[in-house]
Design a protein around this motif. Structure first.
Motif, short mmCIF file in Angstrom:
data_model
loop_
_atom_site.label_atom_id
_atom_site.label_comp_id
_atom_site.label_asym_id
_atom_site.label_seq_id
_atom_site.Cartn_x
_atom_site.Cartn_y
_atom_site.Cartn_z
N ASP A 185 0.86 -1.11 0.03
CA ASP A 185 -0.05 -0.06 -0.07
C ASP A 185 0.87 1.26 0.08
O ASP A 185 1.42 1.76 0.82
CB ASP A 185 -0.73 -0.09 1.26
CG ASP A 185 -1.87 1.10 1.19
OD1 ASP A 185 -1.98 2.16 0.50
OD2 ASP A 185 -2.77 1.00 2.05
N ARG A 186 1.30 1.59 -1.12
CA ARG A 186 2.19 2.77 -1.46
C ARG A 186 3.76 2.12 -1.31
O ARG A 186 4.21 1.34 -0.61
CB ARG A 186 2.03 3.82 -0.46
CG ARG A 186 0.80 4.50 -0.65
CD ARG A 186 0.76 5.84 0.06
NE ARG A 186 -0.51 6.73 -0.13
CZ ARG A 186 -1.00 7.32 -1.13
NH1 ARG A 186 -0.38 7.11 -2.31
NH2 ARG A 186 -2.29 7.67 -1.02
N PHE A 187 4.51 2.64 -1.98
CA PHE A 187 5.92 2.54 -1.71
C PHE A 187 6.56 3.90 -2.46
O PHE A 187 6.28 4.98 -2.37
CB PHE A 187 6.35 1.37 -2.64
CG PHE A 187 7.71 0.85 -2.35
CD1 PHE A 187 8.03 0.28 -1.11
CD2 PHE A 187 8.71 0.71 -3.28
CE1 PHE A 187 9.18 -0.26 -0.57
CE2 PHE A 187 9.94 0.23 -3.11
CZ PHE A 187 10.31 -0.44 -1.78
N LEU A 188 7.89 3.79 -3.10
CA LEU A 188 8.68 5.10 -3.45
C LEU A 188 8.09 5.71 -4.22
O LEU A 188 8.16 7.10 -4.34
CB LEU A 188 9.88 4.62 -3.88
CG LEU A 188 10.12 3.98 -5.07
CD1 LEU A 188 11.75 3.78 -5.52
CD2 LEU A 188 9.45 2.87 -5.56
N ASP A 189 7.17 5.48 -5.23
CA ASP A 189 6.36 6.32 -5.99
C ASP A 189 5.62 7.39 -5.53
O ASP A 189 5.52 8.52 -5.87
CB ASP A 189 5.45 5.76 -6.97
CG ASP A 189 6.34 4.62 -8.05
OD1 ASP A 189 7.35 5.17 -8.62
OD2 ASP A 189 5.96 3.29 -7.85
N SER A 190 5.08 6.99 -4.20
CA SER A 190 4.42 7.97 -3.32
C SER A 190 5.28 9.37 -3.07
O SER A 190 4.85 10.54 -2.98
CB SER A 190 3.64 7.54 -2.16
OG SER A 190 2.63 6.51 -2.60
N THR A 191 6.27 8.93 -2.54
CA THR A 191 7.42 10.15 -2.37
C THR A 191 7.71 10.73 -3.48
O THR A 191 7.88 12.03 -3.39
CB THR A 191 8.65 9.32 -1.55
OG1 THR A 191 8.17 8.72 -0.29
CG2 THR A 191 9.65 10.28 -1.18
N THR A 192 8.07 10.20 -4.44
CA THR A 192 8.29 10.88 -5.74
C THR A 192 7.44 11.84 -6.05
O THR A 192 7.42 12.99 -6.45
CB THR A 192 8.33 10.03 -7.19
OG1 THR A 192 9.54 9.01 -6.88
CG2 THR A 192 8.67 10.70 -8.38
N ILE A 193 6.04 11.52 -6.10
CA ILE A 193 4.73 12.60 -6.51
C ILE A 193 4.52 13.31 -4.97
O ILE A 193 4.58 14.70 -5.32
CB ILE A 193 3.71 11.59 -6.52
CG1 ILE A 193 3.88 10.72 -7.84
CG2 ILE A 193 2.45 12.59 -6.74
CD1 ILE A 193 4.54 11.46 -9.16
N TYR A 194 4.22 12.81 -3.98
CA TYR A 194 3.89 13.78 -2.75
C TYR A 194 4.84 14.72 -2.27
O TYR A 194 4.89 16.12 -2.24
CB TYR A 194 3.52 12.86 -1.60
CG TYR A 194 1.86 12.58 -1.56
CD1 TYR A 194 1.07 13.09 -1.25
CD2 TYR A 194 1.80 11.21 -2.47
CE1 TYR A 194 -0.40 12.67 -1.04
CE2 TYR A 194 0.32 10.78 -2.69
CZ TYR A 194 -0.61 11.44 -2.12
OH TYR A 194 -1.80 10.98 -2.38
N GLN A 195 6.41 14.27 -2.18
CA GLN A 195 7.44 15.22 -1.86
C GLN A 195 8.14 15.62 -2.91
O GLN A 195 8.53 16.92 -2.80
CB GLN A 195 8.12 14.41 -0.89
CG GLN A 195 7.83 14.03 0.80
CD GLN A 195 6.76 13.09 0.68
OE1 GLN A 195 6.60 12.11 0.31
NE2 GLN A 195 5.66 13.35 1.11
N GLY A 196 8.17 15.05 -3.86
CA GLY A 196 8.64 15.78 -5.19
C GLY A 196 8.11 16.64 -5.94
O GLY A 196 8.17 18.01 -5.80
#
Length: 213
Positions: free
Chosen positions: A97-108
């Motif tokens: 349920d989410r992985f590194l792509d979430s960080t790319t999008i939400y934080q990036g």
């Protein structure tokens, strides 16, 4: 022993990830496949503490974007080494349920952090442990807001309190990412019925991995 398959689910708040994760897990388990759920942030004792800090603890209210990025990365680094890597070696199917792509999008994209630096953080924290397949459930921001309100009532978490403009950036970022990574991403219309989405996911996995054959 065959190595397991790493499947991740992505999308904006309220997109229906949890429903589809549970349905897919049930189908796989009926075939005798060992399945392990992970969530981000979280999944380990350290990760769950970080999750509380990121989502609910009052100490996180004025968190900087840089701190947020590195806390997510810390949780993920622990999850990969403590849980994901050993499980895949044993032939377990990981459903994240989410992985590194979430960080790319939400934080990036969402926070405006440097995309190249975010990628370097990913390379450091996960190494070669990228998902084999990622399902992106796409819904409008308005529909996502409605679903979150129904689910959370009067207590949305820190991320859910972001303005619509933030989630518009998140949605457009996800769609761009899926288009640029068509070999890994499967874009799904999250406004469909849960049954229709489930069938589409299962059809794709059968075609790619022959799971149901």
């Amino acid at each position: 022993m065959n190595k397991g398959i790493f499947i991740s689910f992505e999308g904006s708040e309220g997109c229906g990830k949890s429903t589809q994760i549970n349905r897919l897990s049930h189908r796989l388990e009926k075939l005798g496949i060992d399945v392990l759920h992970t969530r981000e942030p979280g999944g380990t004792k350290l990760g769950e503490s970080i999750r509380n800090l990121l989502q609910h603890a009052p100490e996180g209210e004025n968190m900087t974007s840089e701190s947020e990025l590195l806390l997510f990365a810390s949780s993920r680094a622990q999850l990969v080494r403590e849980v994901i890597a050993p499980a895949l070696e044993k032939g377990v199917y990981i459903i994240a349920d989410r992985f590194l792509d979430s960080t790319t999008i939400y934080q990036g994209k969402g926070r405006g952090l440097d995309e190249e630096f975010v990628k370097q953080v990913h390379d450091f924290t996960v190494g070669d442990f990228y998902p084999d397949c990622t399902f992106l459930l796409d819904i409008t921001v308005e529909e996502g807001r409605r679903r979150v309100a129904d689910r959370s009532g009067d207590k949305p978490d820190r991320m859910e309190r972001e303005p619509n403009s933030f989630f518009e950036m998140v949605r457009s970022g996800y769609l761009e990412m899926a288009k640029a990574n068509e070999k890994r991403f499967v874009l799904l219309d999250g406004s469909q019925s849960a049954d229709a989405i489930e069938d589409e996911i299962w059809e794709h996995l059968n075609k790619k991995y022959g799971i149901g054959n």
